[in-house]
Design a protein around this motif. Structure first.
Motif, PDB file in Angstrom:
ATOM      1  N   PRO A   1      21.653  -9.871  60.144  1.00 52.57           N
ATOM      2  CA  PRO A   1      22.435 -10.857  59.381  1.00 52.57           C
ATOM      3  C   PRO A   1      23.172 -11.836  60.284  1.00 52.57           C
ATOM      4  CG  PRO A   1      23.706  -8.855  59.632  1.00 52.57           C
ATOM      5  CD  PRO A   1      22.397  -8.620  60.338  1.00 52.57           C
ATOM      6  N   ALA A   2      23.728 -12.862  59.663  1.00 51.72           N
ATOM      7  CA  ALA A   2      24.648 -13.778  60.318  1.00 51.72           C
ATOM      8  C   ALA A   2      25.630 -14.264  59.274  1.00 51.72           C
ATOM      9  CB  ALA A   2      23.912 -14.954  60.947  1.00 51.72           C
ATOM     10  N   ALA A   3      26.834 -14.610  59.715  1.00 48.74           N
ATOM     11  CA  ALA A   3      27.863 -15.032  58.760  1.00 48.74           C
ATOM     12  C   ALA A   3      27.640 -16.459  58.286  1.00 48.74           C
ATOM     13  CB  ALA A   3      29.242 -14.906  59.416  1.00 48.74           C
TER      14      ALA A   3
ATOM     15  N   ASP B   1      13.942  -6.370  48.798  1.00 49.15           N
ATOM     16  CA  ASP B   1      14.583  -6.262  47.472  1.00 49.15           C
ATOM     17  C   ASP B   1      14.339  -7.507  46.615  1.00 49.15           C
ATOM     18  OD1 ASP B   1      15.676  -3.725  48.008  1.00 49.15           O
ATOM     19  OD2 ASP B   1      17.386  -4.635  49.034  1.00 49.15           O
ATOM     20  N   GLY B   2      13.133  -8.047  46.709  1.00 53.05           N
ATOM     21  CA  GLY B   2      12.802  -9.204  45.892  1.00 53.05           C
ATOM     22  C   GLY B   2      13.258 -10.537  46.440  1.00 53.05           C
ATOM     23  N   HIS B   3      13.928 -10.533  47.572  1.00 49.91           N
ATOM     24  CA  HIS B   3      14.374 -11.796  48.168  1.00 49.91           C
ATOM     25  C   HIS B   3      13.200 -12.515  48.827  1.00 49.91           C
ATOM     26  CE1 HIS B   3      18.808 -11.665  47.760  1.00 49.91           C
ATOM     27  NE2 HIS B   3      18.601 -10.373  47.651  1.00 49.91           N
ATOM     28  N   SER B   4      13.371 -13.799  49.067  1.00 50.91           N
ATOM     29  CA  SER B   4      12.301 -14.619  49.624  1.00 50.91           C
ATOM     30  C   SER B   4      12.427 -14.758  51.134  1.00 50.91           C
ATOM     31  CB  SER B   4      12.323 -16.014  48.987  1.00 50.91           C
ATOM     32  OG  SER B   4      13.563 -16.657  49.267  1.00 50.91           O
ATOM     33  N   LEU B   5      11.302 -15.087  51.754  1.00 52.75           N
ATOM     34  CA  LEU B   5      11.294 -15.496  53.151  1.00 52.75           C
ATOM     35  C   LEU B   5      11.516 -16.996  53.222  1.00 52.75           C
ATOM     36  CD1 LEU B   5       8.268 -13.413  54.499  1.00 52.75           C
ATOM     37  CD2 LEU B   5      10.695 -12.990  54.943  1.00 52.75           C
ATOM     38  N   ILE B   6      12.039 -17.457  54.349  1.00 48.11           N
ATOM     39  CA  ILE B   6      12.363 -18.869  54.533  1.00 48.11           C
ATOM     40  C   ILE B   6      11.667 -19.359  55.786  1.00 48.11           C
ATOM     41  CG2 ILE B   6      14.219 -20.538  54.914  1.00 48.11           C
ATOM     42  CD1 ILE B   6      16.076 -18.553  53.443  1.00 48.11           C
ATOM     43  N   ALA B   7      11.018 -20.509  55.685  1.00 46.67           N
ATOM     44  CA  ALA B   7      10.263 -21.063  56.807  1.00 46.67           C
ATOM     45  C   ALA B   7      11.186 -21.431  57.958  1.00 46.67           C
ATOM     46  CB  ALA B   7       9.473 -22.286  56.358  1.00 46.67           C
ATOM     47  N   PRO B   8      10.739 -21.234  59.191  1.00 45.86           N
ATOM     48  CA  PRO B   8      11.543 -21.654  60.338  1.00 45.86           C
ATOM     49  C   PRO B   8      11.615 -23.171  60.414  1.00 45.86           C
ATOM     50  CG  PRO B   8       9.372 -20.932  61.060  1.00 45.86           C
ATOM     51  CD  PRO B   8       9.470 -20.618  59.592  1.00 45.86           C
TER      52      PRO B   8
ATOM     53  N   ARG C   1       1.185 -10.816  67.520  1.00 52.11           N
ATOM     54  CA  ARG C   1       1.562 -12.093  66.918  1.00 52.11           C
ATOM     55  C   ARG C   1       2.888 -11.910  66.186  1.00 52.11           C
ATOM     56  NH1 ARG C   1      -3.090 -12.197  69.548  1.00 52.11           N
ATOM     57  NH2 ARG C   1      -4.341 -14.072  69.219  1.00 52.11           N
ATOM     58  N   TYR C   2       3.714 -12.952  66.198  1.00 57.12           N
ATOM     59  CA  TYR C   2       4.995 -12.867  65.502  1.00 57.12           C
ATOM     60  C   TYR C   2       5.418 -14.250  65.029  1.00 57.12           C
ATOM     61  CZ  TYR C   2       7.327 -14.805  69.639  1.00 57.12           C
ATOM     62  OH  TYR C   2       7.722 -15.630  70.676  1.00 57.12           O
ATOM     63  N   VAL C   3       6.356 -14.257  64.079  1.00 58.67           N
ATOM     64  CA  VAL C   3       6.898 -15.522  63.583  1.00 58.67           C
ATOM     65  C   VAL C   3       8.353 -15.292  63.178  1.00 58.67           C
ATOM     66  CG1 VAL C   3       6.054 -15.080  61.244  1.00 58.67           C
ATOM     67  CG2 VAL C   3       6.581 -17.424  61.926  1.00 58.67           C
ATOM     68  N   TRP C   4       9.208 -16.261  63.498  1.00 57.05           N
ATOM     69  CA  TRP C   4      10.631 -16.182  63.177  1.00 57.05           C
ATOM     70  C   TRP C   4      10.863 -16.774  61.782  1.00 57.05           C
ATOM     71  CZ3 TRP C   4      14.855 -14.811  66.533  1.00 57.05           C
ATOM     72  CH2 TRP C   4      14.463 -14.383  67.803  1.00 57.05           C
ATOM     73  N   PHE C   5      10.939 -15.922  60.792  1.00 56.61           N
ATOM     74  CA  PHE C   5      11.323 -16.362  59.454  1.00 56.61           C
ATOM     75  C   PHE C   5      12.820 -16.144  59.251  1.00 56.61           C
ATOM     76  CE2 PHE C   5       6.820 -15.139  58.227  1.00 56.61           C
ATOM     77  CZ  PHE C   5       6.404 -16.434  57.984  1.00 56.61           C
ATOM     78  N   GLY C   6      13.350 -16.754  58.211  1.00 62.11           N
ATOM     79  CA  GLY C   6      14.643 -16.367  57.682  1.00 62.11           C
ATOM     80  C   GLY C   6      14.391 -15.657  56.365  1.00 62.11           C
ATOM     81  N   THR C   7      15.431 -15.097  55.794  1.00 61.96           N
ATOM     82  CA  THR C   7      15.311 -14.502  54.462  1.00 61.96           C
ATOM     83  C   THR C   7      16.623 -14.670  53.718  1.00 61.96           C
ATOM     84  OG1 THR C   7      14.966 -12.471  53.181  1.00 61.96           O
ATOM     85  CG2 THR C   7      15.898 -12.216  55.372  1.00 61.96           C
ATOM     86  N   SER C   8      16.501 -14.823  52.406  1.00 61.89           N
ATOM     87  CA  SER C   8      17.701 -14.972  51.579  1.00 61.89           C
ATOM     88  C   SER C   8      18.433 -13.651  51.392  1.00 61.89           C
ATOM     89  CB  SER C   8      17.320 -15.551  50.207  1.00 61.89           C
ATOM     90  OG  SER C   8      16.377 -14.707  49.550  1.00 61.89           O
ATOM     91  N   LYS C   9      17.829 -12.528  51.806  1.00 58.74           N
ATOM     92  CA  LYS C   9      18.519 -11.252  51.664  1.00 58.74           C
ATOM     93  C   LYS C   9      19.630 -11.156  52.707  1.00 58.74           C
ATOM     94  CE  LYS C   9      18.149  -6.241  51.816  1.00 58.74           C
ATOM     95  NZ  LYS C   9      17.287  -5.037  51.861  1.00 58.74           N
ATOM     96  N   PRO C  10      20.855 -10.882  52.296  1.00 56.77           N
ATOM     97  CA  PRO C  10      21.957 -10.731  53.261  1.00 56.77           C
ATOM     98  C   PRO C  10      21.964  -9.316  53.853  1.00 56.77           C
ATOM     99  CG  PRO C  10      22.813 -10.543  51.032  1.00 56.77           C
ATOM    100  CD  PRO C  10      21.336 -10.815  50.892  1.00 56.77           C
ATOM    101  N   PHE C  11      21.151  -9.086  54.851  1.00 58.33           N
ATOM    102  CA  PHE C  11      21.098  -7.761  55.471  1.00 58.33           C
ATOM    103  C   PHE C  11      22.470  -7.385  56.007  1.00 58.33           C
ATOM    104  CE2 PHE C  11      16.558  -8.518  55.474  1.00 58.33           C
ATOM    105  CZ  PHE C  11      16.031  -7.243  55.324  1.00 58.33           C
TER     106      PHE C  11
END
Length: 417
Positions: free
Chosen positions: A198-200, A241-248, A167-177
């Motif tokens: 990351p993305a710009a 590092d304490g950053h949040s996940l973001i819903a797709p 199972r998988y899910v595409w989240f975003g995250t506020s952490k700038p990898f």
């Protein structure tokens, strides 16, 4: 010719652009997309040097805009319970999916493609009854993994769909990898991990994956999506590092997916031809979905518009040529992608009781069985910082050479990179 493209993803948009360019603006190219402009599933997608070469070869003006919007990630890291291992000499490009579609749509308008958003075409797969497609010389079904046109002709196309077990899910995250990161964490219910890059122009992508046993053991099968994100932020707190996940975008009550592997024995039926995810899918772990969709577009345009002509005199032969060419190219890619998918399905067995994160990371790197003993020794040496720095400089030099060769930069600019 009148060509109708169903689906406004990378495959449909890029083919439409090339068809207008190669026909000298003579052919009517109509693209119908059921969603509104700017609608995109997921966050960022990845690109490699080979597809950038092809973009600059086939449409240099459009390629410049794609490259300008893309972000370079120059390293990869594997983290096992917080222990980092470096995968040296690897880099790539990423771009927000919404931004990529925006750039391609802008270019399509510029060259005269008729874009029709908020337009559902052949929703039951019957192109003969839809006024837009009924009189088309060619219909390109680029309507995604759930293609209605493909489903209506599944017997003719010889469609086969298999499912992965994870199972998988595409989240975003506020952490700038900065590096492309694989992070593996052990929970009371088993191992769970993410693929992040990351993305710009948007937040980082963070694909969370686990076996069905871990999925149910953690209660993710019944947990509300928001609650699941908060729980997973805790599981991956070290890597995030304490950053949040973001819903797709458009996340429903159950955002978890199983990978669908789509194969077709034929990609054409009369004047209908498949492209992109409608024709084939490859597991997200190899990061090639967008690349392969664009490759389909280029091949189809080259068959319908041979060099030195404004269009073929034999559409049937052109579609047959495209079908044979791309199916032959896709066969080894799908085998490689399946090997990668199966490796991730075996992660718990590979990690259980394993103390050597370095050996595990090498197994991940060689999951497609395309590495040699010299690469393994170099992998071990890359854990030493000076060696890693040398490899990074060599990788940067290689990137500049590729950019120079395809005309992305001038010799003067190359000297200052």
């Amino acid at each position: 010719m009148k060509i109708v493209v169903v689906g406004g993803g990378p495959a449909g948009l890029y083919f439409s652009i090339l068809a207008r360019l190669r026909s000298g603006g003579q052919d009517e190219i109509v693209l119908a997309e059921r969603n509104a402009p700017g609608t995109a599933s997921g966050f960022a997608v990845t690109l490699g040097e080979d597809i950038l070469d092809e973009l600059f070869r086939t449409d240099p003006l459009g390629a410049e805009k794609v490259r300008a919007a893309a972000h370079v990630w120059d390293s990869q890291v594997v983290e096992v319970s917080g222990r980092p291992v470096h995968l040296g000499g690897r880099y790539g490009y990423s771009i927000g999916r919404a931004r990529l579609l925006e750039v391609l749509a802008e270019r399509a308008r510029q060259v005269g493609v008729k874009l029709m958003f908020d337009t559902a075409v052949a929703v039951d797969g019957d192109i003969a009854r839809d006024p837009l497609t009924a009189d088309a010389d060619v219909v390109v079904a680029a309507d995604g993994v759930g293609s209605a046109i493909r489903a209506a002709r599944a017997d003719t196309f010889g469609t086969r769909i298999a499912h992965g077990s994870n199972r998988y899910v595409w989240f975003g995250t506020s952490k700038p990898f900065r590096p492309f990161t694989f992070a593996f964490e052990k929970t009371h219910a088993g191992w769970i991990w993410f693929h992040a890059y990351p993305a710009a122009d948007c937040v980082s992508t963070c694909i969370v994956e686990c076996t069905p046993q871990t999925w149910t053991g953690l209660g993710l099968d019944t947990m509300a999506p928001d609650e699941a994100m908060r729980m997973l932020e805790g599981v991956f707190s070290r890597s995030l590092d304490g950053h949040s996940l973001i819903a797709p975008p458009g996340m429903g009550s159950s955002p978890w997916l199983q990978f669908r592997e789509v194969r077709n024995m034929s990609w054409r039926d009369g004047n209908v031809v498949l492209a992109g995810d409608a024709a084939h899918t490859t597991h997200f772990a190899i990061g090639s979905g967008t690349v392969l969709a664009v490759a389909d577009s280029i091949a189809l345009a080259e068959e319908l518009y041979p060099r030195g002509t404004r269009g073929t005199d034999d559409v049937e032969a052109a579609l047959a040529g495209y079908d044979a060419r791309r199916r032959a190219a896709m066969a080894p890619v799908q085998r490689m992608a399946r090997a990668s998918m199966e490796w991730f399905e075996s992660v718990p067995d590979r990690l259980e009781g394993a103390e050597d994160a370095l050996a595990f990371s090498w197994s991940l790197l060689d999951r497609r069985h395309d590495q040699g003993r010299l690469n393994e020794r170099l992998h071990r040496a890359t854990q030493v910082e000076p060696v890693r720095q040398v490899r990074r400089r060599l990788t940067a030099a290689r990137r500049v050479r590729r950019a120079l060769a395809r005309g992305e930069i001038t010799p003067r600019e190359a000297l200052h990179r």
